[in-house]
Motif scaffolding. Structure first.
Motif, mmCIF file in Angstrom:
data_model
loop_
_atom_site.group_PDB
_atom_site.id
_atom_site.type_symbol
_atom_site.label_atom_id
_atom_site.label_comp_id
_atom_site.label_asym_id
_atom_site.label_seq_id
_atom_site.Cartn_x
_atom_site.Cartn_y
_atom_site.Cartn_z
ATOM 1 N N GLN A 70 31.769 46.247 47.713
ATOM 2 C CA GLN A 70 33.125 46.136 47.071
ATOM 3 C C GLN A 70 32.969 46.559 45.506
ATOM 4 N N ARG A 98 29.019 42.588 53.794
ATOM 5 C CA ARG A 98 29.151 44.015 53.374
ATOM 6 C C ARG A 98 29.730 44.072 52.070
ATOM 7 N N ARG A 99 30.871 43.490 51.805
ATOM 8 C CA ARG A 99 31.517 43.690 50.466
ATOM 9 C C ARG A 99 30.626 42.934 49.258
ATOM 10 N N CYS A 129 40.855 38.493 49.187
ATOM 11 C CA CYS A 129 40.162 38.041 50.322
ATOM 12 C C CYS A 129 40.510 36.693 50.648
ATOM 13 N N ALA A 151 38.755 41.779 45.301
ATOM 14 C CA ALA A 151 38.186 40.749 45.960
ATOM 15 C C ALA A 151 39.070 39.670 45.846
#
Length: 152
Positions: A63, A56-57, A106, A103
């Motif tokens: 994102q 999704r990001r 992550c 990001a």
């Protein structure tokens, strides 16, 4: 009454009817237990939720700060002719965009799965045409391992 191999009518006992109901109930309960185990295994051992969030990001462009950084850095490169693009340059831009956005927080596993691919002009010659630019061949990729590749 029921048919038997000998050809005679045999009355069905109440216990057999209850047994059939009990069998269906047991099968349903076993299926539910197996499904619960499978979901737990996919979520805990294979990090299904983390990969869905990463898709999704990054691939669905959720994102926002990463997408903005990536597009700002890529737009000049992708305006070039497709034949002038090099994967290693685009990977460098991808890594820079990751470092410049949230990001970067992550997991290393998720970030390591992101990469750039370029559609091959020989393979896709009919679809790309002679005047293809970078926007026509650029692909942002997220690698999924087995068994999750079946889900995605």
């Amino acid at each position: 009454r029921s048919w038997s191999p000998s050809g005679a009518d045999v009355p069905i006992a109440e216990e057999e009817e209850i047994g059939a109901f009990d069998l269906a109930s047991r099968v349903e309960r076993a299926a539910l237990q197996n499904n619960e185990h499978l979901v737990k295994l996919m979520m805990d051992h294979y990090a299904l939720g983390e990969h869905a969030l990463a898709l999704r990001r990054f691939l669905l462009l959720g994102q926002g700060d990463f997408v903005e950084s990536l597009m700002d850095a890529l737009h000049e490169e992708l305006d070039l002719e497709a034949s002038k693009l090099h994967k290693h340059q685009l990977m460098g831009i991808l890594e820079m965009a990751l470092r410049q956005s949230n990001a970067q927080f992550c997991s290393a596993d998720v970030l390591g799965r992101l990469s750039v691919k370029l559609r091959s002009s020989e393979r896709d010659a009919g679809a790309l045409g002679a005047g293809a630019v970078g926007w026509d061949v650029f692909l942002l990729d997220y690698a999924i391992d087995s068994p999750l590749h079946v889900v995605f």
